[in-house]
Scaffold this active site. Structure first.
Site, PDB file in Angstrom:
ATOM      1  N   LYS A  62     -15.377 -93.872  49.649  1.00  0.00           N
ATOM      2  CA  LYS A  62     -16.688 -93.312  49.990  1.00  0.00           C
ATOM      3  C   LYS A  62     -17.581 -93.477  48.781  1.00  0.00           C
ATOM      4  O   LYS A  62     -17.098 -93.510  47.641  1.00  0.00           O
ATOM      5  CB  LYS A  62     -16.564 -91.822  50.333  1.00  0.00           C
TER       6      LYS A  62
HETATM    7  P1  NAD Z   1     -28.194 -89.676  59.722  1.00  0.00           P
HETATM    8  O1  NAD Z   1     -28.804 -89.632  58.389  1.00  0.00           O
HETATM    9  O2  NAD Z   1     -28.574 -90.758  60.666  1.00  0.00           O
HETATM   10  O3  NAD Z   1     -28.455 -88.293  60.476  1.00  0.00           O
HETATM   11  C1  NAD Z   1     -28.145 -87.046  59.954  1.00  0.00           C
HETATM   12  C2  NAD Z   1     -28.852 -86.009  60.820  1.00  0.00           C
HETATM   13  O4  NAD Z   1     -28.461 -84.709  60.421  1.00  0.00           O
HETATM   14  C3  NAD Z   1     -30.368 -86.039  60.715  1.00  0.00           C
HETATM   15  O5  NAD Z   1     -30.923 -85.807  61.996  1.00  0.00           O
HETATM   16  C4  NAD Z   1     -30.687 -84.854  59.807  1.00  0.00           C
HETATM   17  O6  NAD Z   1     -31.980 -84.323  60.006  1.00  0.00           O
HETATM   18  C5  NAD Z   1     -29.626 -83.901  60.255  1.00  0.00           C
HETATM   19  N1  NAD Z   1     -29.322 -82.808  59.326  1.00  0.00           N
HETATM   20  C6  NAD Z   1     -29.225 -82.852  57.986  1.00  0.00           C
HETATM   21  N2  NAD Z   1     -28.950 -81.622  57.512  1.00  0.00           N
HETATM   22  C7  NAD Z   1     -28.853 -80.818  58.595  1.00  0.00           C
HETATM   23  C8  NAD Z   1     -28.593 -79.442  58.788  1.00  0.00           C
HETATM   24  N3  NAD Z   1     -28.346 -78.638  57.752  1.00  0.00           N
HETATM   25  N4  NAD Z   1     -28.558 -78.975  60.043  1.00  0.00           N
HETATM   26  C9  NAD Z   1     -28.812 -79.773  61.093  1.00  0.00           C
HETATM   27  N5  NAD Z   1     -29.078 -81.061  60.983  1.00  0.00           N
HETATM   28  C10 NAD Z   1     -29.094 -81.579  59.748  1.00  0.00           C
HETATM   29  O7  NAD Z   1     -26.613 -89.645  59.483  1.00  0.00           O
HETATM   30  P2  NAD Z   1     -25.466 -90.086  60.480  1.00  0.00           P
HETATM   31  O8  NAD Z   1     -25.092 -91.493  60.157  1.00  0.00           O
HETATM   32  O9  NAD Z   1     -25.833 -89.690  61.854  1.00  0.00           O
HETATM   33  O10 NAD Z   1     -24.249 -89.182  59.965  1.00  0.00           O
HETATM   34  C11 NAD Z   1     -24.077 -87.846  60.431  1.00  0.00           C
HETATM   35  C12 NAD Z   1     -22.654 -87.410  60.119  1.00  0.00           C
HETATM   36  O11 NAD Z   1     -21.740 -88.314  60.747  1.00  0.00           O
HETATM   37  C13 NAD Z   1     -22.283 -87.412  58.634  1.00  0.00           C
HETATM   38  O12 NAD Z   1     -21.381 -86.374  58.389  1.00  0.00           O
HETATM   39  C14 NAD Z   1     -21.589 -88.753  58.463  1.00  0.00           C
HETATM   40  O13 NAD Z   1     -20.716 -88.748  57.356  1.00  0.00           O
HETATM   41  C15 NAD Z   1     -20.844 -88.834  59.776  1.00  0.00           C
HETATM   42  N6  NAD Z   1     -20.449 -90.186  60.187  1.00  0.00           N
HETATM   43  C16 NAD Z   1     -21.350 -91.187  60.351  1.00  0.00           C
HETATM   44  C17 NAD Z   1     -20.936 -92.431  60.822  1.00  0.00           C
HETATM   45  C18 NAD Z   1     -21.907 -93.529  61.112  1.00  0.00           C
HETATM   46  O14 NAD Z   1     -21.479 -94.546  61.670  1.00  0.00           O
HETATM   47  N7  NAD Z   1     -23.174 -93.397  60.826  1.00  0.00           N
HETATM   48  C19 NAD Z   1     -19.569 -92.666  61.071  1.00  0.00           C
HETATM   49  C20 NAD Z   1     -18.675 -91.628  60.889  1.00  0.00           C
HETATM   50  C21 NAD Z   1     -19.125 -90.388  60.454  1.00  0.00           C
END
Ligand code: NAD
Length: 414
Positions: free
Chosen positions: A106
């Site tokens: 990571k």
């Molecule tokens: P992103 O940046 O596209 O979206 C994150 C979202 O969370 C945004 O809408 C933001 O406003 C919101 N957010 C931030 N803080 C918040 C809070 N305190 N309460 C509510 N909403 C909040 O990120 P993403 O790629 O969607 O990732 C989201 C999660 O999924 C993370 O934990 C990431 O590690 C995990 N993840 C992502 C992927 C991927 O393919 N993108 C894969 C596996 C896991």
């Protein structure tokens, strides 16, 4: 303020618990308590006003017993070494749960990307790659997007890496734009994969009732999960982002909400909805609760107040180790992150395979392959629950993954 648990401590507690149930070899367990390598770099970047600002960047290469290190890059003000270590460990477990021949890693930068111009963001991303280029590569460590990083940033990164090594090397980074060898289906993969897992669990556990869903976090993962939930006849009654959430008992039109957020910059004010805080969203009386934002959202202080029957951890680490036993006791089924959101890395693996072979698949082919990975992983986790008679899917997923990682470590002669 809710009590927040150190995310690495939380991840290590989960490791210890699973290791005890499966009687994991002590030497393997101690090797898995620390990452193989921690990389901490300073990133001096020229800002638009001419000043130099120095940011901190991290890359954790946790374990590579099963293949090249693999994991996302996060841009967030809260990014720190312990968070990235925890995420690197969880990525190692996740890659093994879904049976990808990858190790786990990571990375991230401690930065609020919303405060940077696009040009500053590009210079920062390129500087990060300059600093870690010698430590990454298609056979060494393959970064991907995570919170606040997207295909455009991955495009800059692959370009910078390719310039440094002197040849276009698309397999060095996944989650790229299609025009640079990105995979069809990658954008929606994590949300889609989570929906496949949920449906498989409902099928195997013979749960028929049409559930209501609340999604915390409306970014890449949360949006696509909500979209596929809606098209699978679930009713999405609430969604939220960092500025707060919206609720409608009748159900939200996910695509229209997305359009609204794009236009208005926030969810609040969406016609026909009422506003609610992130804390309120977590405690709604819904069937399925989907934390899809950051870690530490369901902790020992609010675990007692959760009313959902099922929690699908689409974000990484949203339920703390202290909250888990409370939820188990209350018979709330937690679908752990290492299974639920593994569709993202599974599709990264498919992207990397396409880049290396030069054979490219259609969206339908990619999603079919992804579905096969997700169904197999779900079945394997559920059969591990039965085999070890454990009360929760997280412990089962950890056991499944640790068995595979331990076998590889032993086969390699640890
Ligand atoms: P992103 O940046 O596209 O979206 C994150 C979202 O969370 C945004 O809408 C933001 O406003 C919101 N957010 C931030 N803080 C918040 C809070 N305190 N309460 C509510 N909403 C909040 O990120 P993403 O790629 O969607 O990732 C989201 C999660 O999924 C993370 O934990 C990431 O590690 C995990 N993840 C992502 C992927 C991927 O393919 N993108 C894969 C596996 C896991």
């Amino acid at each position: 303020m809710p009590s927040k648990m150190n995310p690495f401590k939380s991840a290590m507690q989960q490791l210890t618990e699973a290791a005890a149930v499966m009687k994991l070899d002590k030497e393997i367990l101690s090797a898995l308590r620390e990452p193989d390598r921690t990389i901490n770099v300073s990133l001096p970047v020229r800002m638009d006003d001419g000043r130099i600002k120095v940011f901190q960047g991290y890359r954790i290469q946790y374990n590579d017993a099963r293949g090249p290190y693999k994991g996302g890059m996060r841009y967030h003000p809260q990014v720190n070494m312990d968070e990235i270590k925890a995420l690197g460990f969880l990525q190692t477990i996740k890659n093994a749960v879904v049976n990808l021949f990858y190790g786990g890693a990571k990375g991230g930068i401690s930065v609020d990307p919303k405060k940077l111009s696009k040009a500053e963001l590009e210079r920062l991303s390129r500087m990060f790659i300059q600093r870690i280029a010698k430590d990454i590569g298609p056979e060494t460590d393959v970064p991907a997007p995570d919170v606040n990083t997207d295909s455009e940033i991955m495009g800059w990164m692959v370009d910078e890496y390719s310039k440094i090594v002197g040849k276009f090397t698309p397999a060095a980074i996944t989650g790229k734009p299609l025009s640079l060898g990105g995979s069809q289906g990658r954008e929606e993969a994590t949300g889609y994969g989570g929906m496949v897992v949920l449906k498989q669990i409902l099928k195997e556990q013979k749960i028929k009732k049409l559930p209501t869903v609340a999604v915390q976090g409306f970014g890449n993962v949360g949006y696509f999960f909500a979209l596929f939930a809606q098209s699978s006849n679930f009713k999405v009654v609430a969604v939220s982002d960092s500025k707060g959430g919206i609720y409608s008992a009748k159900g939200l039109d996910v695509r229209k909400v997305h359009e609204w957020k794009k236009q208005m910059g926030q969810l609040k004010g969406y016609p026909g909805s009422t506003t609610l805080s992130n804390e309120q969203l977590l405690e709604l009386p819904v069937d399925v609760l989907v934390p899809a934002a950051l870690e530490n959202q369901i902790h020992k202080d609010n675990a007692k107040k959760i009313q959902a029957r099922i929690i699908v951890e689409m974000g990484n680490g949203p339920v703390t180790a202290e909250a888990d036993p409370i939820l188990i006791k209350r018979k709330i089924l937690v679908v752990p992150d290492v299974l639920a959101n593994s569709g993202g890395v599974a599709t990264s693996y498919l992207e990397w395979s396409q880049n290396r072979s030069g054979v490219y698949w259609s969206e339908q082919e990619v999603l079919q392959k992804l579905e096969a990975y997700m169904i197999a992983a779900t079945r394997n986790v559920l059969s591990t629950v039965r085999e070890y008679k454990v009360a929760d899917l997280r412990t089962a997923a950890f056991i499944l993954a640790l068995r595979r990682i331990a076998d590889a470590m032993q086969a390699r002669g640890l």
